[in-house]
Write a protein that holds these residues in place. Sequence first.
Motif, mmCIF file in Angstrom:
data_model
loop_
_atom_site.group_PDB
_atom_site.id
_atom_site.type_symbol
_atom_site.label_atom_id
_atom_site.label_comp_id
_atom_site.label_asym_id
_atom_site.label_seq_id
_atom_site.Cartn_x
_atom_site.Cartn_y
_atom_site.Cartn_z
ATOM 1 N N MET A 325 0.815 -1.224 0.000
ATOM 2 C CA MET A 325 0.000 0.000 0.000
ATOM 3 C C MET A 325 0.843 1.266 0.000
ATOM 4 S SD MET A 325 -2.800 1.348 2.818
ATOM 5 C CE MET A 325 -1.606 1.379 4.175
ATOM 6 N N LEU A 326 1.624 1.475 1.062
ATOM 7 C CA LEU A 326 2.421 2.688 1.152
ATOM 8 C C LEU A 326 3.465 2.769 0.045
ATOM 9 C CD1 LEU A 326 3.154 5.319 2.587
ATOM 10 C CD2 LEU A 326 4.604 3.973 4.150
ATOM 11 N N PRO A 327 4.189 1.689 -0.271
ATOM 12 C CA PRO A 327 5.147 1.760 -1.379
ATOM 13 C C PRO A 327 4.512 2.178 -2.710
ATOM 14 C CG PRO A 327 5.648 -0.140 -0.024
ATOM 15 C CD PRO A 327 4.346 0.412 0.484
ATOM 16 N N LEU A 328 3.324 1.699 -3.009
ATOM 17 C CA LEU A 328 2.650 2.099 -4.247
ATOM 18 C C LEU A 328 2.267 3.572 -4.206
ATOM 19 C CD1 LEU A 328 0.396 -1.030 -4.753
ATOM 20 C CD2 LEU A 328 2.103 -0.218 -6.397
ATOM 21 N N LEU A 329 1.781 4.048 -3.068
ATOM 22 C CA LEU A 329 1.408 5.455 -2.954
ATOM 23 C C LEU A 329 2.637 6.360 -3.052
ATOM 24 C CD1 LEU A 329 -1.280 5.270 -0.133
ATOM 25 C CD2 LEU A 329 -1.663 5.585 -2.583
ATOM 26 N N LEU A 330 3.761 5.910 -2.516
ATOM 27 C CA LEU A 330 4.986 6.710 -2.629
ATOM 28 C C LEU A 330 5.452 6.787 -4.078
ATOM 29 C CD1 LEU A 330 6.912 5.540 0.560
ATOM 30 C CD2 LEU A 330 5.659 7.679 0.208
ATOM 31 N N GLU A 335 5.797 10.144 -9.130
ATOM 32 C CA GLU A 335 5.324 10.457 -10.470
ATOM 33 C C GLU A 335 4.456 11.702 -10.518
ATOM 34 O OE1 GLU A 335 3.599 6.919 -12.142
ATOM 35 O OE2 GLU A 335 5.432 5.734 -11.858
ATOM 36 N N GLY A 336 4.341 12.378 -9.383
ATOM 37 C CA GLY A 336 3.687 13.686 -9.356
ATOM 38 C C GLY A 336 2.178 13.665 -9.310
ATOM 39 N N LEU A 338 0.303 12.448 -6.573
ATOM 40 C CA LEU A 338 -0.106 12.739 -5.207
ATOM 41 C C LEU A 338 1.028 13.476 -4.511
ATOM 42 C CD1 LEU A 338 -1.666 9.314 -4.073
ATOM 43 C CD2 LEU A 338 -2.925 11.393 -4.665
ATOM 44 N N THR A 339 0.688 14.295 -3.515
ATOM 45 C CA THR A 339 1.719 14.928 -2.712
ATOM 46 C C THR A 339 2.047 14.032 -1.518
ATOM 47 O OG1 THR A 339 0.202 16.098 -1.224
ATOM 48 C CG2 THR A 339 0.787 17.184 -3.321
ATOM 49 N N LEU A 340 3.222 14.225 -0.963
ATOM 50 C CA LEU A 340 3.626 13.440 0.196
ATOM 51 C C LEU A 340 2.714 13.728 1.386
ATOM 52 C CD1 LEU A 340 5.815 11.374 0.812
ATOM 53 C CD2 LEU A 340 7.254 13.237 1.644
ATOM 54 N N GLU A 341 2.304 14.979 1.545
ATOM 55 C CA GLU A 341 1.408 15.308 2.650
ATOM 56 C C GLU A 341 0.046 14.639 2.475
ATOM 57 O OE1 GLU A 341 2.287 19.561 4.444
ATOM 58 O OE2 GLU A 341 2.358 19.641 2.251
ATOM 59 N N ARG A 342 -0.423 14.533 1.229
ATOM 60 C CA ARG A 342 -1.703 13.859 0.995
ATOM 61 C C ARG A 342 -1.584 12.379 1.352
ATOM 62 N NH1 ARG A 342 -6.273 13.411 2.018
ATOM 63 N NH2 ARG A 342 -7.801 12.511 0.602
ATOM 64 N N VAL A 343 -0.490 11.748 0.988
ATOM 65 C CA VAL A 343 -0.285 10.341 1.356
ATOM 66 C C VAL A 343 -0.245 10.195 2.870
ATOM 67 C CG1 VAL A 343 1.359 8.426 1.275
ATOM 68 C CG2 VAL A 343 0.809 9.695 -0.817
ATOM 69 N N ARG A 344 0.464 11.085 3.540
ATOM 70 C CA ARG A 344 0.489 11.041 5.016
ATOM 71 C C ARG A 344 -0.922 11.084 5.580
ATOM 72 N NH1 ARG A 344 1.857 16.568 7.361
ATOM 73 N NH2 ARG A 344 -0.240 16.807 6.468
#
Length: 434
Positions: A325-330, A335-336, A338-344
């Motif tokens: 899950m997290l590795p795919l979101l990262l 690839e631009g 999603l933002t890192l804050e949105r994933v958090r």
Amino acid sequence: MLITGAELPDGRVRDVRTDEGQIAEVAQSLHSLPGEETIDADGLTLLPGAIDVHVHFRQPGHGHKETWATGSRSAAAGGVTTVVDQPNTTPPTVDGAAFDEKAEFAANSAVNYGINGGVNDDWDPESLLSRPVFALGEVFLADSTGDMGIDEDRFEEALAAAADAGITVTVHAENADLFDESAREGDAGGTGTEANADLWSQFRTAGAEIDAVEAACEAAADAGVDIHVAHTSTPEAAEIAAEAGMTTEVTPHHLLLSRDDLDELGTFGRMNPPIRSESRREKLYELVADGTVDVVATDHAPHTAAEKETGLWEAPSGVPGVETMLPLLLQEVREGRLTLERVRDLVAATPAERFSLDRKGRIETGYDADFTLVDLDDATEISADALHTKCDWTPFEGHEAVFPQLTVVDGSVVFDGRAGDRFTAGLGANVRGE
């Protein structure tokens, strides 16, 4: 423990000190104390540990698919520091005795955990809710594993019990009356990857989910209870829930896969609810990115490859996902899209807020020292052979992803990928207490 020079999701570079399981300091240029373990995180990103509010670790009853030991190691290797297990095990977690039995297995967990209580015609709310239940649910409003589907009256009973107990109800919303039985007349092909799994998406229709989400939200509003809609697969359902003031989760497979992938996946792509059209997937992604969808969770539902390698109508539903899950979101961040804050927010801050985990989900002083360290420049292809789940396949074989180097739970390293994937088992605890 002192972690130095880590970049936080908001772009700040900080040192982070932990003490007695909590974050003691977040500052610049902290000095190491005598005997303190120090980790140089220069060039790395420190994220709060992900909270996966929807996993099926299969014990008791189905340990050949997954165990609490293997599932929690897989979680830790994917940067997940808290998991919430669902009740459709054998026996189902519908009374106090079944809860206690599952809690004995959960004591082997490498990460923190919650145990959801289930609702069926045999449930005993008095004994069940005397235990430290995380939430009620996944409450099934359709047929499911373990005969857990319930009717409208039982759902209203569950809502009332949850209101009295002050806990959330998580809902699997599909209206089986709207399933398209004519899909069963189609040619399902062979077995495994040769099967025509698109018929499963035709059978369990988008309308069945949309209708059930609307009905569940109306019932919850009448009862004065907020519900959380599990694994939303359609943008229409996500918007209905948001307009009703309820929260939703989306899985990585509904976010990143569509019916276009079923030619390759076959029965390995059969899950409930099914994956949808590419156009619906794209719209759902937009709702995840813009904040309409609240949470990403996995519905980690492992089955062995041998179990999935059968005909479409016989194959069990579900796919693994807690480690990816997290590795795919990262990778989506890389690839631009999603933002890192949105994933958090999707995997940590918002699930913590939604489920009242008051000291989890952020890298801030006073919060629990649950976090994971990643190198956003180090993307690799997902391979089932390299994953740590007992499940021996993944629907994301060959997808690019960013895996953690280190995962910490309550200030202790539970996964160290820098030196041969070392794990520390049994450190997890029930986040609702004993």
